[in-house]
Motif scaffolding. Structure first.
Motif, PDB file in Angstrom:
ATOM      1  N   LYS A  77       0.846  -1.190   0.000  1.00  0.00           N
ATOM      2  CA  LYS A  77       0.000   0.000   0.000  1.00  0.00           C
ATOM      3  C   LYS A  77       0.883   1.242   0.000  1.00  0.00           C
ATOM      4  N   ILE A  78       0.743   2.057  -1.014  1.00  0.00           N
ATOM      5  CA  ILE A  78       1.589   3.234  -1.189  1.00  0.00           C
ATOM      6  C   ILE A  78       0.714   4.479  -1.095  1.00  0.00           C
ATOM      7  N   GLY A  79       1.106   5.426  -0.237  1.00  0.00           N
ATOM      8  CA  GLY A  79       0.333   6.638  -0.031  1.00  0.00           C
ATOM      9  C   GLY A  79       0.507   7.646  -1.154  1.00  0.00           C
ATOM     10  N   ALA A  80      -0.035   8.842  -0.905  1.00  0.00           N
ATOM     11  CA  ALA A  80      -0.006   9.902  -1.908  1.00  0.00           C
ATOM     12  C   ALA A  80       1.297  10.692  -1.834  1.00  0.00           C
ATOM     13  N   ASP A  81       1.678  11.261  -2.982  1.00  0.00           N
ATOM     14  CA  ASP A  81       2.812  12.195  -3.063  1.00  0.00           C
ATOM     15  C   ASP A  81       4.120  11.585  -2.564  1.00  0.00           C
ATOM     16  N   ARG A  99       3.601  11.331   1.391  1.00  0.00           N
ATOM     17  CA  ARG A  99       4.775  12.234   1.346  1.00  0.00           C
ATOM     18  C   ARG A  99       6.028  11.553   1.895  1.00  0.00           C
ATOM     19  N   VAL A 100       6.193  10.303   1.560  1.00  0.00           N
ATOM     20  CA  VAL A 100       7.369   9.522   1.960  1.00  0.00           C
ATOM     21  C   VAL A 100       8.385   9.546   0.829  1.00  0.00           C
ATOM     22  N   THR A 101       9.667   9.637   1.194  1.00  0.00           N
ATOM     23  CA  THR A 101      10.748   9.552   0.213  1.00  0.00           C
ATOM     24  C   THR A 101      11.635   8.362   0.546  1.00  0.00           C
ATOM     25  N   LEU A 102      11.783   7.454  -0.406  1.00  0.00           N
ATOM     26  CA  LEU A 102      12.666   6.291  -0.258  1.00  0.00           C
ATOM     27  C   LEU A 102      13.782   6.423  -1.289  1.00  0.00           C
ATOM     28  N   TYR A 103      14.993   6.610  -0.810  1.00  0.00           N
ATOM     29  CA  TYR A 103      16.132   6.800  -1.703  1.00  0.00           C
ATOM     30  C   TYR A 103      16.667   5.450  -2.195  1.00  0.00           C
ATOM     31  N   PRO A 104      17.580   5.464  -3.182  1.00  0.00           N
ATOM     32  CA  PRO A 104      18.085   4.202  -3.743  1.00  0.00           C
ATOM     33  C   PRO A 104      18.658   3.274  -2.671  1.00  0.00           C
ATOM     34  N   GLY A 105      18.342   2.004  -2.823  1.00  0.00           N
ATOM     35  CA  GLY A 105      18.879   1.002  -1.907  1.00  0.00           C
ATOM     36  C   GLY A 105      18.065   0.791  -0.653  1.00  0.00           C
ATOM     37  N   VAL A 106      17.041   1.587  -0.431  1.00  0.00           N
ATOM     38  CA  VAL A 106      16.164   1.347   0.726  1.00  0.00           C
ATOM     39  C   VAL A 106      15.431   0.027   0.515  1.00  0.00           C
ATOM     40  N   VAL A 107      15.354  -0.763   1.583  1.00  0.00           N
ATOM     41  CA  VAL A 107      14.614  -2.024   1.526  1.00  0.00           C
ATOM     42  C   VAL A 107      13.611  -2.050   2.671  1.00  0.00           C
ATOM     43  N   LEU A 108      12.351  -2.166   2.322  1.00  0.00           N
ATOM     44  CA  LEU A 108      11.281  -2.368   3.306  1.00  0.00           C
ATOM     45  C   LEU A 108      10.873  -3.832   3.221  1.00  0.00           C
TER      46      LEU A 108
END
Length: 347
Positions: A109-113, A131-140
């Motif tokens: 589930k991905i939020g807005a913006d 309004r979340v920012t995930l930069y390269p290499g982030v792993v959830l």
């Protein structure tokens, strides 16, 4: 962006001395500031530089000597200057969406913006807020959740089922929810204890680079609201870190320890496991904490002791060789006197 000195003062809740209509377009240090810039004086040690700065105005404590400069008086100039840095220089990150080269598992589930950069990976069952920012290499990892207005910088890992609150910032290379260091003796070897708990990071927490916060063995490792954690910190499984704590670089906190509210740990402090540190405790750099600590204390040393006592003790350490020579001379002198006394008694 330019603002009048009066507008800036109103924004900060300060008062103007001098020309409130001059325009300010930037901030700089006392040494480097020029025309159109605002500088600040937080440490009275540098008060003399106010007279020589080229800044158009100075932000300083109430009642300070302006040396004829335009000024804003404020009760907490350091905090006020930090707010101005945010106002003048901190822009919201761009909202770019889910970019090609990133991976978002079906059902996440991905939020807005949001912005999800190439190389980031969002696993199944993950929830990402607005309004979340995930930069390269982030792993959830599967089942993780991230609140609103969160920034995870490059190569941050949030492990299975761990939860990140709102307005959290986590810097490059940090791991949230790695296995706790738990092993049971099994003859001459070690049997790994499954670590089935999680990590919860509450709202308004910031965590530096290359820090590791271990998941609980059974329940929750918790970092409470507003706490700030520096780079290269290790927090063991089942720890609870209270609200608004400040934990400086290279601190190690062993498993199942608890910190109260507004605890400050200086660099390289080591905290033993299964202990409690009370509210408003400050512990100096490179100290060792082997047992419980009552609230409202300032401590230093290994093992920790009241800071003033530690200061007195530490001044003696360089003198120990001299003390040893003096003690040896006194021992020799006492032995000579005892020998003479014995001869006198025999006569």
């Amino acid at each position: 962006m330019k603002k009048t000195l009066r507008e800036i003062a109103e924004y900060l809740g300060g008062t103007v001395s001098g020309d409130g209509e001059i325009l300010i377009g930037g901030l700089a240090t006392l040494d480097d500031a020029g025309e159109g810039q605002l500088t600040f004086l937080a440490n009275p040690k540098y008060a003399g530089k106010v007279a020589t700065t080229n800044a158009s105005a100075v932000l300083m404590g109430t009642g300070g000597n302006t040396h004829g400069k335009n000024a804003i008086f404020h009760a907490t100039p350091y905090l006020a200057f930090a707010k101005l840095l945010t106002l003048f220089y901190t822009a919201p990150p761009p909202r770019l969406g889910v970019l090609p080269g990133s991976f978002v598992a079906p059902g996440a589930k991905i939020g807005a913006d949001v912005t999800i950069y190439p190389g980031a990976s969002v696993g199944p069952g993950v929830t990402v807020g607005d309004r979340v920012t995930l930069y390269p290499g982030v792993v959830l990892y599967p089942g993780a959740s991230v609140g609103d207005d969160v920034t995870l910088y490059a190569n941050v890992s949030v492990r299975e089922r761990c939860r990140i609150g709102n307005r959290v910032t986590i810097h490059d290379g940090t791991v949230i929810g790695s296995d706790g260091f738990g092993y049971a003796p099994d003859g001459s070897s070690w049997y790994k204890i499954p670590q089935i708990g999680i990590v919860v990071i509450e709202d308004d927490v910031e965590i530096g680079s290359n820090t590791v916060i271990d998941r609980a063995a059974l329940e929750v490792t918790r970092i409470k609201r507003g706490t700030k954690i520096d780079n290269l910190v290790q927090i063991g499984h089942n720890c609870v870190i209270g609200e608004d704590c400040m934990i400086v670089s290279q601190v190690g906190i062993s498993g199942s320890s608890q910190l109260g509210k507004h605890v400050i740990l200086g660099g390289q402090v080591g905290v033993a496991g299964h202990i409690k540190i009370g509210d408003n405790v400050m512990i100096g750099a490179q100290s060792g904490v082997p047992g419980n600590v009552e609230p409202n204390q300032v401590l230093s040393g290994t093992p920790v002791m009241p800071h003033r006592e530690w200061l007195k003790s530490s001044t003696l350490v360089p003198k120990l060789p001299e003390f040893r020579k003096t003690l040896s001379a006194l021992e020799k002198r006492v032995a000579e006197l005892e020998e003479k006394l014995a001869q006198t008694q025999n006569d």
